[in-house]
Design a protein around this motif. Structure first.
Motif, PDB file in Angstrom:
ATOM      1  N   LEU A 190      99.763 -23.482 -60.413  1.00 30.17           N
ATOM      2  CA  LEU A 190      98.315 -23.413 -60.670  1.00 30.17           C
ATOM      3  C   LEU A 190      98.049 -23.204 -62.168  1.00 30.17           C
ATOM      4  O   LEU A 190      97.228 -23.904 -62.777  1.00 30.17           O
ATOM      5  CB  LEU A 190      97.745 -22.243 -59.859  1.00 30.17           C
ATOM      6  CG  LEU A 190      96.256 -21.938 -59.881  1.00 30.17           C
ATOM      7  CD1 LEU A 190      95.882 -21.210 -58.581  1.00 30.17           C
ATOM      8  CD2 LEU A 190      95.801 -21.107 -61.055  1.00 30.17           C
ATOM      9  N   LEU A 191      98.768 -22.270 -62.764  1.00 31.79           N
ATOM     10  CA  LEU A 191      98.526 -21.962 -64.181  1.00 31.79           C
ATOM     11  C   LEU A 191      98.978 -23.117 -65.079  1.00 31.79           C
ATOM     12  O   LEU A 191      98.313 -23.444 -66.060  1.00 31.79           O
ATOM     13  CB  LEU A 191      99.238 -20.667 -64.575  1.00 31.79           C
ATOM     14  CG  LEU A 191      98.665 -19.404 -63.911  1.00 31.79           C
ATOM     15  CD1 LEU A 191      99.557 -18.200 -64.179  1.00 31.79           C
ATOM     16  CD2 LEU A 191      97.253 -19.121 -64.412  1.00 31.79           C
ATOM     17  N   LEU A 192     100.106 -23.743 -64.708  1.00 31.73           N
ATOM     18  CA  LEU A 192     100.591 -24.871 -65.517  1.00 31.73           C
ATOM     19  C   LEU A 192      99.585 -26.016 -65.498  1.00 31.73           C
ATOM     20  O   LEU A 192      99.327 -26.658 -66.518  1.00 31.73           O
ATOM     21  CB  LEU A 192     101.938 -25.366 -64.993  1.00 31.73           C
ATOM     22  CG  LEU A 192     103.163 -24.570 -65.446  1.00 31.73           C
ATOM     23  CD1 LEU A 192     104.405 -25.017 -64.687  1.00 31.73           C
ATOM     24  CD2 LEU A 192     103.390 -24.713 -66.949  1.00 31.73           C
ATOM     25  N   PHE A 207      96.657 -24.857 -67.737  1.00 36.98           N
ATOM     26  CA  PHE A 207      96.933 -24.698 -69.174  1.00 36.98           C
ATOM     27  C   PHE A 207      97.552 -25.948 -69.781  1.00 36.98           C
ATOM     28  O   PHE A 207      97.620 -26.081 -70.995  1.00 36.98           O
ATOM     29  CB  PHE A 207      97.925 -23.559 -69.430  1.00 36.98           C
ATOM     30  CG  PHE A 207      97.450 -22.189 -68.997  1.00 36.98           C
ATOM     31  CD1 PHE A 207      96.128 -21.956 -68.660  1.00 36.98           C
ATOM     32  CD2 PHE A 207      98.344 -21.122 -68.954  1.00 36.98           C
ATOM     33  CE1 PHE A 207      95.698 -20.690 -68.271  1.00 36.98           C
ATOM     34  CE2 PHE A 207      97.921 -19.861 -68.567  1.00 36.98           C
ATOM     35  CZ  PHE A 207      96.604 -19.644 -68.214  1.00 36.98           C
ATOM     36  N   GLY A 208      98.085 -26.814 -68.928  1.00 34.47           N
ATOM     37  CA  GLY A 208      98.857 -27.958 -69.421  1.00 34.47           C
ATOM     38  C   GLY A 208     100.266 -27.473 -69.744  1.00 34.47           C
ATOM     39  O   GLY A 208     100.539 -26.280 -69.804  1.00 34.47           O
ATOM     40  N   GLY A 209     101.167 -28.420 -69.931  1.00 26.61           N
ATOM     41  CA  GLY A 209     102.526 -28.022 -70.299  1.00 26.61           C
ATOM     42  C   GLY A 209     103.504 -28.218 -69.160  1.00 26.61           C
ATOM     43  O   GLY A 209     103.110 -28.450 -68.007  1.00 26.61           O
ATOM     44  N   ILE A 210     104.779 -28.131 -69.506  1.00 21.64           N
ATOM     45  CA  ILE A 210     105.823 -28.339 -68.501  1.00 21.64           C
ATOM     46  C   ILE A 210     106.447 -26.984 -68.150  1.00 21.64           C
ATOM     47  O   ILE A 210     106.393 -26.050 -68.957  1.00 21.64           O
ATOM     48  CB  ILE A 210     106.911 -29.314 -69.012  1.00 21.64           C
ATOM     49  CG1 ILE A 210     107.398 -28.858 -70.395  1.00 21.64           C
ATOM     50  CG2 ILE A 210     106.408 -30.743 -69.050  1.00 21.64           C
ATOM     51  CD1 ILE A 210     108.724 -29.442 -70.778  1.00 21.64           C
ATOM     52  N   LEU A 226     105.088 -17.967 -68.707  1.00 22.01           N
ATOM     53  CA  LEU A 226     104.496 -19.251 -69.117  1.00 22.01           C
ATOM     54  C   LEU A 226     103.856 -19.126 -70.477  1.00 22.01           C
ATOM     55  O   LEU A 226     103.303 -18.073 -70.801  1.00 22.01           O
ATOM     56  CB  LEU A 226     103.364 -19.623 -68.146  1.00 22.01           C
ATOM     57  CG  LEU A 226     103.753 -19.764 -66.703  1.00 22.01           C
ATOM     58  CD1 LEU A 226     102.515 -19.783 -65.846  1.00 22.01           C
ATOM     59  CD2 LEU A 226     104.518 -21.051 -66.548  1.00 22.01           C
ATOM     60  N   PRO A 227     103.874 -20.215 -71.277  1.00 23.66           N
ATOM     61  CA  PRO A 227     103.194 -20.130 -72.571  1.00 23.66           C
ATOM     62  C   PRO A 227     101.682 -20.122 -72.368  1.00 23.66           C
ATOM     63  O   PRO A 227     101.165 -20.783 -71.463  1.00 23.66           O
ATOM     64  CB  PRO A 227     103.634 -21.419 -73.284  1.00 23.66           C
ATOM     65  CG  PRO A 227     104.046 -22.350 -72.198  1.00 23.66           C
ATOM     66  CD  PRO A 227     104.470 -21.531 -71.011  1.00 23.66           C
ATOM     67  N   GLU A 258      91.160 -19.185 -69.671  1.00 21.31           N
ATOM     68  CA  GLU A 258      90.538 -20.425 -70.132  1.00 21.31           C
ATOM     69  C   GLU A 258      89.357 -20.158 -71.054  1.00 21.31           C
ATOM     70  O   GLU A 258      88.877 -21.056 -71.713  1.00 21.31           O
ATOM     71  CB  GLU A 258      90.071 -21.259 -68.942  1.00 21.31           C
ATOM     72  CG  GLU A 258      91.204 -22.111 -68.395  1.00 21.31           C
ATOM     73  CD  GLU A 258      90.858 -22.710 -67.053  1.00 21.31           C
ATOM     74  OE1 GLU A 258      91.696 -23.427 -66.526  1.00 21.31           O
ATOM     75  OE2 GLU A 258      89.757 -22.448 -66.538  1.00 21.31           O
ATOM     76  N   ARG A 259      88.889 -18.917 -71.051  1.00 24.78           N
ATOM     77  CA  ARG A 259      87.787 -18.567 -71.970  1.00 24.78           C
ATOM     78  C   ARG A 259      88.390 -18.330 -73.331  1.00 24.78           C
ATOM     79  O   ARG A 259      89.289 -17.508 -73.478  1.00 24.78           O
ATOM     80  CB  ARG A 259      87.088 -17.298 -71.499  1.00 24.78           C
ATOM     81  CG  ARG A 259      86.512 -17.470 -70.151  1.00 24.78           C
ATOM     82  CD  ARG A 259      85.151 -16.794 -70.004  1.00 24.78           C
ATOM     83  NE  ARG A 259      84.423 -17.529 -68.986  1.00 24.78           N
ATOM     84  CZ  ARG A 259      83.369 -18.281 -69.225  1.00 24.78           C
ATOM     85  NH1 ARG A 259      82.870 -18.379 -70.425  1.00 24.78           N
ATOM     86  NH2 ARG A 259      82.785 -18.951 -68.265  1.00 24.78           N
ATOM     87  N   ARG A 260      87.883 -19.048 -74.285  1.00 30.61           N
ATOM     88  CA  ARG A 260      88.409 -18.859 -75.624  1.00 30.61           C
ATOM     89  C   ARG A 260      88.056 -17.445 -76.099  1.00 30.61           C
ATOM     90  O   ARG A 260      87.141 -16.810 -75.567  1.00 30.61           O
ATOM     91  CB  ARG A 260      87.791 -19.890 -76.571  1.00 30.61           C
ATOM     92  CG  ARG A 260      88.346 -21.272 -76.382  1.00 30.61           C
ATOM     93  CD  ARG A 260      88.050 -22.134 -77.577  1.00 30.61           C
ATOM     94  NE  ARG A 260      86.773 -21.844 -78.214  1.00 30.61           N
ATOM     95  CZ  ARG A 260      85.842 -22.764 -78.448  1.00 30.61           C
ATOM     96  NH1 ARG A 260      86.021 -24.009 -78.076  1.00 30.61           N
ATOM     97  NH2 ARG A 260      84.736 -22.448 -79.053  1.00 30.61           N
TER      98      ARG A 260
END
Ligand code: PLP
Length: 383
Positions: free
Chosen positions: A287-289, A292-295, A309-310, A375-377
Protein backbone atom coordinates in the motif's frame (compact mmCIF):
# COMPACT_ATOMS: atom_id res chain seq x y z
CA UNK A 1 -6.71 -7.35 25.41
CA UNK A 2 -4.12 -4.54 25.06
CA UNK A 3 -3.36 -1.44 27.08
CA UNK A 4 -2.67 0.63 23.97
CA UNK A 5 -4.37 4.05 23.68
CA UNK A 6 -7.44 3.41 21.46
CA UNK A 7 -7.19 6.96 20.05
CA UNK A 8 -3.70 6.34 18.68
CA UNK A 9 -2.38 4.42 15.67
CA UNK A 10 0.50 2.35 16.99
CA UNK A 11 2.68 1.06 14.14
CA UNK A 12 5.81 0.47 16.18
CA UNK A 13 5.61 -2.85 17.95
CA UNK A 14 9.26 -3.30 17.02
CA UNK A 15 10.79 -0.81 19.44
CA UNK A 16 9.49 -2.05 22.78
CA UNK A 17 6.65 -4.48 22.09
CA UNK A 18 3.19 -4.13 23.60
CA UNK A 19 2.17 -6.59 26.31
CA UNK A 20 -1.26 -8.24 26.57
CA UNK A 21 -3.19 -7.42 29.74
CA UNK A 22 -3.30 -11.07 30.85
CA UNK A 23 0.49 -11.17 30.83
CA UNK A 24 0.71 -7.96 32.85
CA UNK A 25 -1.77 -9.43 35.35
CA UNK A 26 0.45 -12.51 35.74
CA UNK A 27 3.42 -10.20 36.30
CA UNK A 28 1.50 -8.32 39.01
CA UNK A 29 0.62 -11.59 40.71
CA UNK A 30 4.34 -12.48 40.91
CA UNK A 31 5.10 -9.03 42.35
CA UNK A 32 2.43 -9.47 45.01
CA UNK A 33 3.86 -12.85 45.96
CA UNK A 34 7.32 -11.32 46.29
CA UNK A 35 6.08 -8.45 48.42
CA UNK A 36 4.17 -10.76 50.78
CA UNK A 37 7.46 -12.22 52.06
CA UNK A 38 10.47 -10.83 50.21
CA UNK A 39 13.12 -12.83 52.08
CA UNK A 40 11.39 -16.15 51.66
CA UNK A 41 10.56 -15.34 48.01
CA UNK A 42 14.09 -14.34 46.99
CA UNK A 43 15.73 -17.18 48.91
CA UNK A 44 13.39 -20.08 48.31
CA UNK A 45 10.74 -19.40 45.68
CA UNK A 46 12.78 -17.45 43.14
CA UNK A 47 15.69 -19.83 42.44
CA UNK A 48 13.31 -22.60 41.41
CA UNK A 49 10.72 -20.38 39.72
CA UNK A 50 13.43 -18.65 37.69
CA UNK A 51 14.87 -21.91 36.42
CA UNK A 52 11.37 -23.18 35.59
CA UNK A 53 10.71 -19.98 33.61
CA UNK A 54 14.10 -20.30 31.88
CA UNK A 55 13.24 -23.88 30.92
CA UNK A 56 9.97 -22.75 29.29
CA UNK A 57 11.70 -20.00 27.36
CA UNK A 58 14.55 -22.36 26.39
CA UNK A 59 12.03 -24.84 24.99
CA UNK A 60 10.49 -22.06 22.89
CA UNK A 61 13.84 -21.05 21.33
CA UNK A 62 15.27 -24.54 20.83
CA UNK A 63 17.77 -24.33 23.67
CA UNK A 64 18.81 -26.48 26.61
CA UNK A 65 17.72 -24.77 29.87
CA UNK A 66 21.23 -24.98 31.36
CA UNK A 67 22.59 -22.86 28.48
CA UNK A 68 20.09 -20.02 28.87
CA UNK A 69 19.93 -17.20 31.42
CA UNK A 70 17.64 -14.23 31.77
CA UNK A 71 18.92 -10.70 31.19
CA UNK A 72 16.95 -7.45 31.18
CA UNK A 73 17.34 -6.72 27.50
CA UNK A 74 19.41 -7.52 24.43
CA UNK A 75 21.72 -4.59 25.17
CA UNK A 76 22.66 -6.23 28.50
CA UNK A 77 23.17 -9.58 26.79
CA UNK A 78 25.53 -8.07 24.23
CA UNK A 79 27.42 -6.14 26.91
CA UNK A 80 27.88 -9.23 29.09
CA UNK A 81 29.61 -10.99 26.20
CA UNK A 82 31.64 -8.09 24.81
CA UNK A 83 32.90 -7.08 28.24
CA UNK A 84 33.81 -10.66 29.22
CA UNK A 85 36.14 -11.15 26.27
CA UNK A 86 39.81 -10.22 26.32
CA UNK A 87 40.86 -8.39 23.16
CA UNK A 88 44.44 -7.47 22.30
CA UNK A 89 45.70 -4.43 20.39
CA UNK A 90 45.30 -5.16 16.69
CA UNK A 91 42.43 -7.64 17.14
CA UNK A 92 39.41 -6.89 14.96
CA UNK A 93 35.72 -7.00 15.85
CA UNK A 94 33.54 -7.40 12.76
CA UNK A 95 29.98 -6.06 12.62
CA UNK A 96 27.68 -4.43 10.08
CA UNK A 97 26.48 -0.92 9.22
CA UNK A 98 22.91 -2.03 10.00
CA UNK A 99 23.73 -3.09 13.58
CA UNK A 100 21.81 -1.50 16.45
CA UNK A 101 23.24 1.81 17.69
CA UNK A 102 23.72 0.74 21.33
CA UNK A 103 25.51 -2.44 20.23
CA UNK A 104 27.83 -0.47 17.97
CA UNK A 105 28.59 1.81 20.94
CA UNK A 106 29.45 -1.21 23.12
CA UNK A 107 31.79 -2.46 20.38
CA UNK A 108 33.43 0.98 20.25
CA UNK A 109 33.81 0.93 24.03
CA UNK A 110 35.59 -2.43 24.29
CA UNK A 111 37.70 -1.59 21.24
CA UNK A 112 38.88 1.69 22.77
CA UNK A 113 39.67 -0.05 26.06
CA UNK A 114 41.65 -2.88 24.49
CA UNK A 115 43.20 -1.22 21.45
CA UNK A 116 41.27 -3.56 19.16
CA UNK A 117 39.69 -2.35 15.94
CA UNK A 118 35.97 -2.19 15.11
CA UNK A 119 35.51 -3.14 11.44
CA UNK A 120 32.17 -2.37 9.80
CA UNK A 121 30.79 -4.30 6.83
CA UNK A 122 28.72 -2.19 4.42
CA UNK A 123 25.60 -4.25 3.77
CA UNK A 124 23.67 -2.70 0.86
CA UNK A 125 20.16 -1.35 1.34
CA UNK A 126 18.08 -1.52 -0.85
CA UNK A 127 19.01 -5.16 -1.26
CA UNK A 128 17.78 -7.85 -3.64
CA UNK A 129 19.05 -11.13 -2.14
CA UNK A 130 20.52 -12.50 1.11
CA UNK A 131 23.76 -13.51 -0.65
CA UNK A 132 24.68 -9.81 -0.77
CA UNK A 133 24.90 -9.81 3.04
CA UNK A 134 27.20 -12.82 3.03
CA UNK A 135 29.48 -11.34 0.36
CA UNK A 136 29.74 -7.94 2.09
CA UNK A 137 30.49 -9.54 5.45
CA UNK A 138 33.03 -11.98 4.04
CA UNK A 139 34.89 -9.04 2.51
CA UNK A 140 35.83 -7.60 5.93
CA UNK A 141 36.99 -10.81 7.65
CA UNK A 142 40.76 -11.08 8.12
CA UNK A 143 43.15 -13.31 10.08
CA UNK A 144 42.90 -10.66 12.86
CA UNK A 145 39.10 -10.96 13.23
CA UNK A 146 38.51 -12.21 16.80
CA UNK A 147 34.73 -11.79 17.00
CA UNK A 148 31.78 -11.37 14.64
CA UNK A 149 28.74 -9.50 15.95
CA UNK A 150 25.74 -10.21 13.73
CA UNK A 151 22.09 -9.25 13.83
CA UNK A 152 19.39 -11.79 13.22
CA UNK A 153 16.88 -9.07 12.26
CA UNK A 154 18.26 -5.57 11.80
CA UNK A 155 16.82 -2.51 13.47
CA UNK A 156 17.01 0.32 10.88
CA UNK A 157 16.29 -1.82 7.81
CA UNK A 158 14.23 -4.71 9.31
CA UNK A 159 16.22 -7.30 7.33
CA UNK A 160 16.47 -10.95 8.30
CA UNK A 161 20.14 -11.73 7.82
CA UNK A 162 21.03 -15.18 6.43
CA UNK A 163 22.44 -16.26 9.79
CA UNK A 164 23.28 -19.93 9.06
CA UNK A 165 25.40 -18.90 6.05
CA UNK A 166 27.09 -16.07 7.96
CA UNK A 167 27.84 -18.35 10.89
CA UNK A 168 29.36 -21.05 8.66
CA UNK A 169 31.55 -18.39 7.08
CA UNK A 170 32.87 -17.44 10.52
CA UNK A 171 33.23 -21.00 11.75
CA UNK A 172 35.33 -21.97 8.72
CA UNK A 173 37.74 -19.24 9.86
CA UNK A 174 37.54 -20.06 13.58
CA UNK A 175 35.83 -16.75 14.40
CA UNK A 176 33.37 -16.86 17.34
CA UNK A 177 29.93 -15.34 16.69
CA UNK A 178 27.75 -13.22 18.94
CA UNK A 179 24.20 -12.86 17.60
CA UNK A 180 22.01 -9.88 18.45
CA UNK A 181 18.64 -11.53 18.02
CA UNK A 182 16.63 -8.72 19.66
CA UNK A 183 13.69 -9.07 17.22
CA UNK A 184 13.90 -12.77 16.39
CA UNK A 185 12.11 -14.63 19.25
CA UNK A 186 8.48 -14.87 18.18
CA UNK A 187 9.19 -13.65 14.65
CA UNK A 188 11.26 -16.65 13.57
CA UNK A 189 11.38 -20.28 14.65
CA UNK A 190 14.67 -20.68 16.56
CA UNK A 191 16.86 -23.73 17.17
CA UNK A 192 19.69 -22.22 19.18
CA UNK A 193 21.47 -25.48 20.04
CA UNK A 194 22.04 -26.27 16.37
CA UNK A 195 22.47 -22.77 14.94
CA UNK A 196 26.23 -22.82 15.49
CA UNK A 197 26.56 -19.44 17.22
CA UNK A 198 28.69 -19.00 20.34
CA UNK A 199 26.36 -16.49 22.02
CA UNK A 200 22.80 -15.47 21.17
CA UNK A 201 20.82 -12.79 22.95
CA UNK A 202 17.14 -12.12 22.25
CA UNK A 203 14.28 -10.09 23.64
CA UNK A 204 11.09 -11.72 24.83
CA UNK A 205 9.51 -8.29 25.39
CA UNK A 206 9.28 -7.48 21.70
CA UNK A 207 7.62 -10.25 19.65
CA UNK A 208 7.04 -12.86 22.39
CA UNK A 209 4.64 -10.58 24.32
CA UNK A 210 6.55 -10.73 27.63
CA UNK A 211 6.65 -7.68 29.93
CA UNK A 212 9.42 -5.09 29.41
CA UNK A 213 12.75 -6.29 30.76
CA UNK A 214 12.38 -9.94 29.75
CA UNK A 215 15.26 -11.08 27.56
CA UNK A 216 17.74 -13.94 27.48
CA UNK A 217 21.33 -14.80 26.77
CA UNK A 218 22.13 -18.25 25.39
CA UNK A 219 25.76 -19.32 25.66
CA UNK A 220 27.34 -22.37 24.00
CA UNK A 221 28.74 -24.71 26.67
CA UNK A 222 32.36 -24.18 25.56
CA UNK A 223 32.04 -20.41 26.09
CA UNK A 224 30.31 -20.45 29.48
CA UNK A 225 33.39 -20.51 31.76
CA UNK A 226 34.58 -17.14 30.49
CA UNK A 227 31.20 -15.42 29.95
CA UNK A 228 30.21 -13.30 32.96
CA UNK A 229 27.36 -10.92 33.71
CA UNK A 230 28.31 -7.24 33.45
CA UNK A 231 27.51 -7.00 37.18
CA UNK A 232 29.60 -9.41 39.27
CA UNK A 233 27.84 -10.72 42.37
CA UNK A 234 27.69 -13.62 44.86
CA UNK A 235 27.68 -16.31 42.22
CA UNK A 236 31.06 -15.38 40.72
CA UNK A 237 33.17 -18.47 40.11
CA UNK A 238 30.28 -20.83 40.84
CA UNK A 239 29.27 -21.53 37.29
CA UNK A 240 27.37 -19.88 34.47
CA UNK A 241 23.87 -20.18 35.97
CA UNK A 242 24.92 -19.11 39.49
CA UNK A 243 26.66 -16.03 38.07
CA UNK A 244 23.74 -14.84 35.96
CA UNK A 245 20.75 -15.97 38.04
CA UNK A 246 21.63 -13.57 40.88
CA UNK A 247 23.26 -10.23 40.13
CA UNK A 248 21.79 -8.34 43.10
CA UNK A 249 18.29 -7.37 44.17
CA UNK A 250 15.99 -6.63 41.25
CA UNK A 251 12.40 -7.20 40.15
CA UNK A 252 12.24 -10.65 38.51
CA UNK A 253 8.52 -10.45 37.69
CA UNK A 254 8.99 -9.82 33.94
CA UNK A 255 10.98 -13.06 33.62
CA UNK A 256 8.54 -15.06 35.73
CA UNK A 257 5.66 -13.86 33.55
CA UNK A 258 7.17 -15.52 30.47
CA UNK A 259 4.90 -18.47 31.14
CA UNK A 260 1.82 -16.27 30.74
CA UNK A 261 3.25 -14.77 27.54
CA UNK A 262 3.80 -18.23 26.06
CA UNK A 263 0.28 -19.23 27.12
CA UNK A 264 -1.07 -16.17 25.28
CA UNK A 265 0.76 -17.30 22.15
CA UNK A 266 -0.42 -20.90 22.50
CA UNK A 267 -4.01 -19.68 22.88
CA UNK A 268 -3.88 -18.12 19.40
CA UNK A 269 -1.29 -20.43 17.84
CA UNK A 270 2.17 -19.26 16.81
CA UNK A 271 1.60 -20.11 13.14
CA UNK A 272 -1.61 -18.06 12.77
CA UNK A 273 0.11 -15.14 14.58
CA UNK A 274 3.10 -15.31 12.22
CA UNK A 275 0.83 -15.62 9.20
CA UNK A 276 -1.24 -12.63 10.30
CA UNK A 277 1.71 -10.36 11.04
CA UNK A 278 3.72 -11.19 7.94
CA UNK A 279 0.71 -10.93 5.60
CA UNK A 280 -0.40 -7.62 7.09
CA UNK A 281 3.14 -6.23 6.90
CA UNK A 282 3.38 -7.21 3.20
CA UNK A 283 -0.03 -5.67 2.40
CA UNK A 284 0.89 -2.50 4.28
CA UNK A 285 4.24 -2.29 2.51
CA UNK A 286 2.53 -2.68 -0.86
CA UNK A 287 0.00 0.00 0.00
CA UNK A 288 2.72 2.47 0.97
CA UNK A 289 4.90 1.63 -2.04
CA UNK A 290 1.96 2.27 -4.38
CA UNK A 291 1.27 5.59 -2.72
CA UNK A 292 4.88 6.79 -2.44
CA UNK A 293 6.17 5.24 -5.66
CA UNK A 294 9.38 3.27 -5.75
CA UNK A 295 10.43 -0.35 -5.75
CA UNK A 296 10.55 -2.67 -2.74
CA UNK A 297 13.91 -2.16 -0.98
CA UNK A 298 14.10 -5.80 0.20
CA UNK A 299 12.82 -9.19 -1.01
CA UNK A 300 9.95 -10.77 0.91
CA UNK A 301 12.10 -13.66 2.15
CA UNK A 302 14.26 -11.19 4.10
CA UNK A 303 11.33 -9.73 6.04
CA UNK A 304 9.38 -10.83 9.09
CA UNK A 305 6.84 -8.53 10.72
CA UNK A 306 8.54 -5.21 9.95
CA UNK A 307 9.56 -3.37 6.77
CA UNK A 308 11.55 -0.21 6.09
CA UNK A 309 10.62 2.03 3.14
CA UNK A 310 12.05 5.27 1.78
CA UNK A 311 9.91 8.35 2.35
CA UNK A 312 8.54 10.22 -0.69
CA UNK A 313 11.10 12.44 -2.38
CA UNK A 314 9.77 15.77 -1.07
CA UNK A 315 10.51 14.61 2.49
CA UNK A 316 14.07 13.85 1.41
CA UNK A 317 14.38 17.52 0.34
CA UNK A 318 12.66 18.97 3.40
CA UNK A 319 14.71 21.12 5.85
CA UNK A 320 18.07 20.26 4.32
CA UNK A 321 19.56 22.90 6.61
CA UNK A 322 19.09 20.50 9.57
CA UNK A 323 21.11 17.34 10.31
CA UNK A 324 19.35 14.15 9.15
CA UNK A 325 18.69 12.74 12.68
CA UNK A 326 17.01 16.02 13.71
CA UNK A 327 14.82 15.98 10.59
CA UNK A 328 13.84 12.39 11.39
CA UNK A 329 12.97 13.34 14.97
CA UNK A 330 10.89 16.35 13.85
CA UNK A 331 8.90 14.34 11.34
CA UNK A 332 8.32 11.59 13.90
CA UNK A 333 7.09 14.12 16.45
CA UNK A 334 4.89 15.79 13.86
CA UNK A 335 3.22 12.47 12.96
CA UNK A 336 2.50 11.88 16.61
CA UNK A 337 1.35 15.34 17.60
CA UNK A 338 -0.70 16.14 14.50
CA UNK A 339 -1.92 12.69 13.48
CA UNK A 340 -1.56 10.51 16.61
CA UNK A 341 0.49 8.01 14.59
CA UNK A 342 3.46 6.36 16.28
CA UNK A 343 5.96 5.07 13.74
CA UNK A 344 9.77 5.32 13.62
CA UNK A 345 11.32 7.65 11.05
CA UNK A 346 14.82 6.38 10.45
CA UNK A 347 17.83 8.36 9.31
CA UNK A 348 19.95 5.82 7.45
CA UNK A 349 22.40 6.05 4.54
CA UNK A 350 21.75 9.79 4.05
CA UNK A 351 18.00 9.28 3.59
CA UNK A 352 14.80 9.29 5.61
CA UNK A 353 12.94 5.98 5.92
CA UNK A 354 9.82 4.81 7.71
CA UNK A 355 9.79 1.42 9.47
CA UNK A 356 6.38 -0.19 9.85
CA UNK A 357 5.56 -3.05 12.21
CA UNK A 358 2.56 -5.37 12.01
CA UNK A 359 1.04 -6.96 15.10
CA UNK A 360 -2.27 -8.58 16.05
CA UNK A 361 -3.84 -5.27 17.06
CA UNK A 362 -3.05 -3.54 13.71
CA UNK A 363 -5.34 -3.18 10.65
CA UNK A 364 -4.62 -2.21 7.05
CA UNK A 365 -6.68 0.98 7.45
CA UNK A 366 -4.08 2.27 9.93
CA UNK A 367 -1.34 2.16 7.30
CA UNK A 368 -3.72 4.01 4.96
CA UNK A 369 -3.85 6.74 7.63
CA UNK A 370 -0.06 6.76 7.65
CA UNK A 371 0.04 7.11 3.85
CA UNK A 372 -2.42 10.03 4.03
CA UNK A 373 -0.36 11.74 6.73
CA UNK A 374 2.90 11.31 4.80
CA UNK A 375 1.35 12.44 1.51
CA UNK A 376 0.83 15.88 3.04
CA UNK A 377 3.81 17.97 2.28
CA UNK A 378 5.50 19.64 5.26
CA UNK A 379 3.71 22.88 4.33
CA UNK A 380 0.40 21.09 4.85
CA UNK A 381 -0.64 20.70 1.19
CA UNK A 382 -1.60 17.30 -0.18
CA UNK A 383 0.50 16.19 -3.15
C1 PLP B 1 18.67 -5.18 16.57
C2 PLP B 1 18.46 -4.65 17.95
N1 PLP B 1 19.34 -4.95 18.90
C3 PLP B 1 19.19 -4.53 20.17
C4 PLP B 1 18.12 -3.77 20.54
C5 PLP B 1 18.01 -3.30 21.95
O1 PLP B 1 16.97 -3.88 22.64
P1 PLP B 1 16.84 -3.55 24.16
O2 PLP B 1 16.53 -2.10 24.29
O3 PLP B 1 15.74 -4.42 24.64
O4 PLP B 1 18.16 -3.86 24.78
C6 PLP B 1 17.16 -3.42 19.59
C7 PLP B 1 16.00 -2.59 19.96
O5 PLP B 1 15.15 -2.24 19.19
C8 PLP B 1 17.35 -3.85 18.26
O6 PLP B 1 16.49 -3.52 17.30
Amino acid sequence: MWGLDPQAIFLNHGSYGATPKTVLQAQSAWRERLEAQPVQFMGEVLPRALRAAAAELAHCVGAEPENLVFVENATSGVNAVLRSLQFQPGDEIAYTNQGYGAVRQAIQFVSAQSGSLPVEAQIPFPITEPEQVVAAFEAILTPQTRLAVLDHITSPTALIYPLPELISLCRERGIPVLVDGAHAPGTLPLALETLGADWYTGNAHKWLFAPKGCAFLWVAPHQQAHTHPTVISHGFGQGFLAEFDWVGTRDPSAWLAISAALEFIQGLGIDPIRQHNHTLMMQARQLLLERFGGIPPAPENMLGFMATLPLPSFWQQWRLDLPLPIRARQLHDDLWHRHRIEVPIIPFAEQLWVRISAQLYNHLAEYEQLALALERRPDGFAV
